[in-house]
Design a protein around this motif. Structure first.
Motif: not given
Lengths: 225, 371
Positions: A110-111, A91, B4, B280-281, A158
């Motif tokens: 992170l992705a 995305f 995180i 979304a990821m 990403r």
């Protein structure tokens, strides 16, 4: 005709606004071939973002089917959707949606966190992608230290991180000046030349003219191609 | 994923700090109150182990009802299975404080002081001996509070007593005891021939519970408490004390937990869009749960450690200050620390459950549109 990577068949979406049903999409049917760079255009409220949400497996249609890379995603369970989003989709958002507390490298990394990729490989891949997109000297910069165009390129990196079947970009040039827009479009063209399928929702005719195909959507229906 | 979680806690320093303070305050209360409860438990356990070989004989009307007199001692001693018996008189040391300090006068026949106080050892001086009158043997707390040395004078009920012995620290009620000869006590308190309790020592191999019943049946007007009965009675009183202290501390800790919930709800709302991006990821429900619950647990753990640190320090300083007055009021035990830390973590996580549930229930599409 090439391989079909996305097949949208008779997709409709109806929301309830209070007790009144509102149709956002009505019998939308189209397909995208592997390696195509497609623009979806239409006025505000025409259903573009809803269509992106459905193709991106972020919401389900009321009727119809979406097939991505041979998988009918509209019929899989909610539990399987995250895996499809990880493996098949990348995305790019209008507001970049980068996490300000992470560096450019960290955002791309992170992705891949949810895909069980080793830390070493994640960092290698993130670095390679960012370098390819011209951000080799910006790896350790946070989003607030980057220009709009640079931030969007980080978000494209990403989206690319998990080698998705399709990149879905929702108004990726909506927030940037024309020079940056051109740079972003060039980036997409570069990716397309390497076989990446890209679908862009845009208002901007200058973006659309660079695409292989433009789908126009009005009042929830594809009007012409 | 841990980075995180840490990032999320450190990013909002003031808010995290305030939440951690809330938890720390609760755990501080838990450590201090629990320390007090633990000290009472320990004192009780030590006292029990020091007196567990003796059967207590009371007047049928109870310990404070009067009626138990010197002449019952030979009767008790005559019961088969009783090795030795002696009467004692128990009264409060601080009459003006109505015994609130916990210090007591333990009046006993001087020749029995060695047996009565066994196995407590002497730190200095000697036990009471036959012929002693205005001599006193003191526990460490009293010795500390009145700065007593061998030969020092100690005023009891307006009479001067000479310190002849100081007991070693036991962690039991003996530390707060001043032992004086029985006849002197009966004389100065005007309680001729009166006793509070008779201690009966069973012969080797004799079951104390059976012997207690036998004494009760053989000696008119007496009731007995065997060591096991005493333990049971005292445990109940201790339990009530523990429930009161621990529950007030729990209340404080739960308030701390509510502050974690409030923080986490704010954090989840603020990060709606971030969760949308993660979804979304391809983040799964368990990833979102891990991030939010992990953050709540981390706040709990840090708060718990801070509470334990400050609580232990406060207890140490209070004990240091009180030891000058001859009182030890708190005991920090490993189990108390483990319980405090576990409690802080669990309360953090429980408080994070609802916010985490909310985070997982968000539609990714709506989350992305948020803000």
């Amino acid at each position: 005709m090439g391989d079909i990577i996305l097949d949208v068949r008779d997709v409709s979406k109806t929301y309830m606004q209070g007790k009144i049903p509102v149709t956002a999409l009505h019998d939308v049917t189209f397909s995208v071939e592997k390696g195509e760079f497609v623009a979806i255009m239409g006025p505000s409220g025409s259903g573009k973002s809803t269509l992106m949400g459905i193709v991106g497996c972020l919401e389900k249609p009321t009727a119809g089917a979406v097939i991505i890379d041979g998988v009918e995603v509209t019929s899989v369970s909610d539990r399987q959707l995250p895996r499809i989003r990880r493996e098949k989709l990348g995305f790019v958002f209008q507001h970049y949606n980068l996490l300000n507390s992470l560096t450019a490298l960290g955002n791309v990394d992170l992705a891949m966190r949810f895909s069980h990729v080793s830390r070493r490989e994640r960092l290698e891949r993130a670095e390679t992608l960012l370098k390819k997109l011209g951000l080799g000297d910006r790896l350790n910069h946070r989003p607030t230290e980057l220009s709009g165009g640079e931030q969007q390129r980080v978000s494209i990196a990403r989206a690319m991180a998990n080698w998705p079947a399709i990149i879905l970009a929702d108004e990726p040039t909506g927030e940037v000046d024309s020079k940056t827009r051109d740079a972003i479009v060039e980036t997409f063209k570069l990716l397309r030349s390497r076989g990446q399928t890209i679908i862009v929702v845009t208002h901007d005719p200058d973006v659309a003219k660079n695409c292989d195909r433009v789908l126009r959507i009005v009042d929830g229906t594809i009007m012409d191609e | 994923m841990f980075d995180i979680i840490i990032r999320s806690v450190t990013q909002r320093k003031v808010r995290s700090g305030l939440t951690i303070s809330g938890i720390a305050l609760g755990i501080f209360a838990l450590v201090v109150m629990g320390g007090m409860s633990e000290n009472f438990n320990q004192t009780f356990e030590n006292s029990m182990s020091l007196t567990s070989d003796k059967i207590r004989v009371f007047a049928e009307s109870g310990m404070f009802g009067g009626g138990l007199t010197d002449d019952k001692v030979p009767d008790v001693k005559r019961v088969p299975g009783v090795k030795d018996a002696y009467g004692i008189l128990l009264t409060t040391f601080d009459e003006d404080q109505m015994g609130m300090s916990g210090k007591q006068i333990f009046a006993l026949p001087p020749e029995k002081s060695r047996i009565a106080l066994k196995p407590v050892k002497l730190k200095a001086g000697r036990f009471l001996e036959p012929g002693d009158t205005y001599q006193v043997l003191v526990g460490t707390s009293i010795a500390g509070e009145y700065d007593l040395q061998i030969g020092s004078k100690l005023e009891i009920h307006d009479k001067n007593f000479t310190t002849v012995g100081i007991l070693e620290y036991t962690g039991s009620f003996f530390d707060s005891t001043a032992a004086i000869p029985l006849e002197t006590a009966q004389d100065i308190y005007d309680l001729e021939h009166s006793l509070s309790t008779i201690f009966a020592i069973p012969e080797e191999g004799i079951d104390a519970d059976i012997l207690a019943k036998r004494i009760e049946l053989s000696v008119d007007g007496t009731s007995t408490l065997s060591p096991s009965e005493l333990r049971e009675q005292a445990s109940q009183s201790l339990l009530i004390f523990s429930v009161i202290t621990i529950s007030s501390a729990l209340l404080a800790a739960i308030i701390g937990g509510l502050s974690v919930m409030n923080t986490m709800l704010m954090s989840v709302t603020e990060r709606t869009r971030e969760f949308g991006i993660l979804r979304a990821m391809g983040a799964e429900t368990k990833d979102i749960l891990l991030i939010t619950l992990g953050e709540a647990a981390l706040l709990g753990i840090i708060g718990g450690l801070a509470g334990i640190g400050t609580g232990s320090a406060a207890v140490y300083l209070l004990n240091l200050w009180l030891s000058g007055k001859g009182i030890i009021l708190f005991a920090i035990t490993p189990r108390l620390l483990v319980v405090a830390l576990l409690f802080a973590t669990v309360i953090g996580m429980l408080s994070g459950l609802y916010p985490a549930y909310r985070a997982t229930k968000m539609s990714p599409m709506e989350a992305l549109r948020y803000g």
